[in-house]
Every structure is written in structure tokens, then in C-alpha cells.
Scaffold this motif. Structure first.
Motif, PDB file in Angstrom:
ATOM      1  N   ARG A  89       0.836  -1.214   0.000  1.00 20.88           N
ATOM      2  CA  ARG A  89       0.000   0.000   0.000  1.00 20.88           C
ATOM      3  C   ARG A  89       0.865   1.256   0.000  1.00 20.88           C
ATOM      4  NH1 ARG A  89      -2.864  -2.925   4.081  1.00 20.88           N
ATOM      5  NH2 ARG A  89      -4.690  -3.899   3.179  1.00 20.88           N
ATOM      6  N   LYS A  90       1.912   1.237   0.818  1.00 19.57           N
ATOM      7  CA  LYS A  90       2.818   2.381   0.910  1.00 19.57           C
ATOM      8  C   LYS A  90       3.506   2.630  -0.438  1.00 19.57           C
ATOM      9  CE  LYS A  90       6.979   3.843   3.319  1.00 19.57           C
ATOM     10  NZ  LYS A  90       8.053   3.415   4.199  1.00 19.57           N
ATOM     11  N   GLU A  91       3.970   1.556  -1.072  1.00 20.86           N
ATOM     12  CA  GLU A  91       4.627   1.679  -2.366  1.00 20.86           C
ATOM     13  C   GLU A  91       3.667   2.240  -3.417  1.00 20.86           C
ATOM     14  OE1 GLU A  91       7.903   1.061  -3.448  1.00 20.86           O
ATOM     15  OE2 GLU A  91       8.235   1.118  -1.286  1.00 20.86           O
ATOM     16  N   LEU A  92       2.437   1.754  -3.415  1.00 19.34           N
ATOM     17  CA  LEU A  92       1.445   2.240  -4.380  1.00 19.34           C
ATOM     18  C   LEU A  92       1.132   3.710  -4.157  1.00 19.34           C
ATOM     19  CD1 LEU A  92      -0.972  -0.811  -4.567  1.00 19.34           C
ATOM     20  CD2 LEU A  92       0.551   0.019  -6.356  1.00 19.34           C
ATOM     21  N   ALA A  93       1.051   4.131  -2.901  1.00 20.70           N
ATOM     22  CA  ALA A  93       0.797   5.544  -2.600  1.00 20.70           C
ATOM     23  C   ALA A  93       1.961   6.412  -3.090  1.00 20.70           C
ATOM     24  CB  ALA A  93       0.585   5.726  -1.095  1.00 20.70           C
ATOM     25  N   GLU A  94       3.191   5.951  -2.888  1.00 21.25           N
ATOM     26  CA  GLU A  94       4.356   6.700  -3.374  1.00 21.25           C
ATOM     27  C   GLU A  94       4.364   6.774  -4.895  1.00 21.25           C
ATOM     28  OE1 GLU A  94       7.982   5.139  -1.736  1.00 21.25           O
ATOM     29  OE2 GLU A  94       7.328   5.482   0.334  1.00 21.25           O
ATOM     30  N   MET A  95       4.000   5.677  -5.546  1.00 16.27           N
ATOM     31  CA  MET A  95       3.937   5.675  -7.011  1.00 16.27           C
ATOM     32  C   MET A  95       2.871   6.645  -7.507  1.00 16.27           C
ATOM     33  SD  MET A  95       4.449   1.609  -7.795  1.00 16.27           S
ATOM     34  CE  MET A  95       4.111   1.760  -9.528  1.00 16.27           C
ATOM     35  N   ARG A  96       1.747   6.699  -6.808  1.00 19.74           N
ATOM     36  CA  ARG A  96       0.685   7.626  -7.184  1.00 19.74           C
ATOM     37  C   ARG A  96       1.184   9.072  -7.074  1.00 19.74           C
ATOM     38  NH1 ARG A  96      -3.235   6.078  -3.720  1.00 19.74           N
ATOM     39  NH2 ARG A  96      -3.654   4.304  -5.042  1.00 19.74           N
TER      40      ARG A  96
ATOM     41  N   GLN B 185       4.308  10.092  -7.294  1.00 20.09           N
ATOM     42  CA  GLN B 185       5.259  10.311  -8.383  1.00 20.09           C
ATOM     43  C   GLN B 185       4.542  10.539  -9.702  1.00 20.09           C
ATOM     44  OE1 GLN B 185       7.846   6.904  -8.291  1.00 20.09           O
ATOM     45  NE2 GLN B 185       9.132   7.757  -6.672  1.00 20.09           N
ATOM     46  N   ASP B 186       3.469   9.785  -9.945  1.00 24.00           N
ATOM     47  CA  ASP B 186       2.677   9.983 -11.161  1.00 24.00           C
ATOM     48  C   ASP B 186       2.112  11.394 -11.213  1.00 24.00           C
ATOM     49  OD1 ASP B 186       3.159   7.452 -12.066  1.00 24.00           O
ATOM     50  OD2 ASP B 186       1.202   6.638 -11.517  1.00 24.00           O
ATOM     51  N   GLN B 187       1.596  11.881 -10.091  1.00 28.09           N
ATOM     52  CA  GLN B 187       1.036  13.228 -10.047  1.00 28.09           C
ATOM     53  C   GLN B 187       2.117  14.276 -10.287  1.00 28.09           C
ATOM     54  OE1 GLN B 187      -0.874  13.291  -6.231  1.00 28.09           O
ATOM     55  NE2 GLN B 187      -2.655  12.130  -6.925  1.00 28.09           N
ATOM     56  N   GLN B 188       3.306  14.069  -9.700  1.00 29.43           N
ATOM     57  CA  GLN B 188       4.403  15.013  -9.913  1.00 29.43           C
ATOM     58  C   GLN B 188       4.829  15.024 -11.379  1.00 29.43           C
ATOM     59  OE1 GLN B 188       7.292  13.554  -7.131  1.00 29.43           O
ATOM     60  NE2 GLN B 188       6.482  14.746  -5.418  1.00 29.43           N
ATOM     61  N   LEU B 189       4.912  13.846 -11.976  1.00 26.62           N
ATOM     62  CA  LEU B 189       5.270  13.771 -13.392  1.00 26.62           C
ATOM     63  C   LEU B 189       4.215  14.440 -14.270  1.00 26.62           C
ATOM     64  CD1 LEU B 189       6.733  10.168 -13.703  1.00 26.62           C
ATOM     65  CD2 LEU B 189       7.953  12.311 -14.003  1.00 26.62           C
ATOM     66  N   ALA B 190       2.954  14.258 -13.925  1.00 29.02           N
ATOM     67  CA  ALA B 190       1.880  14.882 -14.700  1.00 29.02           C
ATOM     68  C   ALA B 190       1.995  16.411 -14.621  1.00 29.02           C
ATOM     69  CB  ALA B 190       0.514  14.423 -14.188  1.00 29.02           C
ATOM     70  N   ARG B 191       2.258  16.937 -13.404  1.00 27.74           N
ATOM     71  CA  ARG B 191       2.427  18.395 -13.266  1.00 27.74           C
ATOM     72  C   ARG B 191       3.628  18.881 -14.067  1.00 27.74           C
ATOM     73  NH1 ARG B 191       0.507  17.404  -7.978  1.00 27.74           N
ATOM     74  NH2 ARG B 191       2.589  17.071  -7.137  1.00 27.74           N
TER      75      ARG B 191
END
Length: 151
Positions: free
Chosen positions: A73-80, A82-88
Motif C-alpha cells: 500500500r505504501k509503495e502504491l501511494a508513493e507511485m501515485r 510520483q505519477d502526479q508530480q510527473l503529470a504536473r
């Protein structure tokens, strides 16, 4: 009826019926195999399964399934995140690219306007020269036929 006259399918079906009736009778009478080879095999199988479960938990570094799920769960939250940062970041890059395109287009238009203004100024200067030449009698036809003199 002999076994030679039965078809292979009916033989298999009758054997399955016998096996299932034997299993049902064994369960009904609560009988268990006490043969040493079967008991040894069963003990080895259970030990092997227990060892696999333990090694699976140990190889992944988790004490329990709950800990593994929590880590996941922690890894998935971190990936999410990172995805948001990349999108920005991609949106900022897209905006920067569009701004650069606008600046480039403006510069091209400015150069075109400057060139057009320069041509108009040259034409004004040329028309003044042409007017002066007309006053002294030089015309387009004279220039093309070279029938004029400056004296």
C-alpha cells in the motif's frame, strides 16, 4: 459379461464408480490409512508446505501477510504521488513549449513586418527618384531603350 467385451469408456466409468463408492464408504466408516509409507509421505508433504510458507515470508522480508500488504500500500501511494508530480511537470513543459512557440511566431511576424516596412520605404525613396528623373525627361521607355543622355 467378460471384461474383453466391455468398451474402454465403460471400464473407466465402472472404475470411477468403484473408486467413488470406496471413498464414500471410507468416509462413512471414518477409516484412515495407517500404512507407514502413506503416513511418512503425508508428514513430508506437510513439512514441505510449512517450510515453503515460512521461506516465502522470510525471502520477502516480511513477518506476515499484513506487513507485506502494508508495504505494498505504501509503495502504491508513493507511485501515485510520483505519477502526479510527473503529470504536473509534463503540463509545465507543455505550457513552456507553447509559450516558446508563441514567442517564435511573434518574432517571425515582427521580421516580416520589418521587411515589409523596409520595402515600402525603399519604394517611397524610388518614387522620389523616379519623379526627379521624369522632371528631367527620363522615362521608363527611355531607360529600357537606352536612348537618353545625362548632358
Amino acid at each position: 459379461m467378460s471384461h474383453a467385451s466391455k468398451s474402454p469408456e465403460s471400464l473407466v466409468a465402472s472404475q470411477v464408480d468403484h473408486l467413488s463408492s470406496l471413498k464414500a464408504l471410507t468416509e462413512k466408516l471414518k477409516l484412515e490409512t495407517r500404512k507407514p509409507s502413506y503416513l511418512d509421505w503425508r508428514a513430508q508433504l506437510e513439512a514441505m508446505l510449512a517450510q515453503r510458507r515460512q521461506s516465502l515470508g522470510n525471502t520477502l522480508g516480511f513477518g506476515s501477510i499484513d506487513q507485506a500488504l502494508e508495504w505494498l500500500r505504501k509503495e502504491l501511494a508513493e507511485m501515485r504521488l510520483q505519477d502526479q508530480q510527473l503529470a504536473r511537470q509534463l503540463m509545465r513543459l507543455r505550457s513552456d513549449i507553447n509559450s516558446l512557440r508563441i514567442v517564435q511566431t511573434c518574432n517571425q511576424h515582427r521580421r516580416m513586418l520589418n521587411d515589409a516596412t523596409f520595402e515600402l520605404e525603399e519604394r517611397d525613396d524610388m518614387s522620389d527618384l523616379c519623379d526627379s528623373l521624369k522632371v528631367i525627361g527620363v522615362t521608363k521607355m527611355n531607360i529600357n531603350s537606352r536612348r537618353f543622355s545625362l548632358c
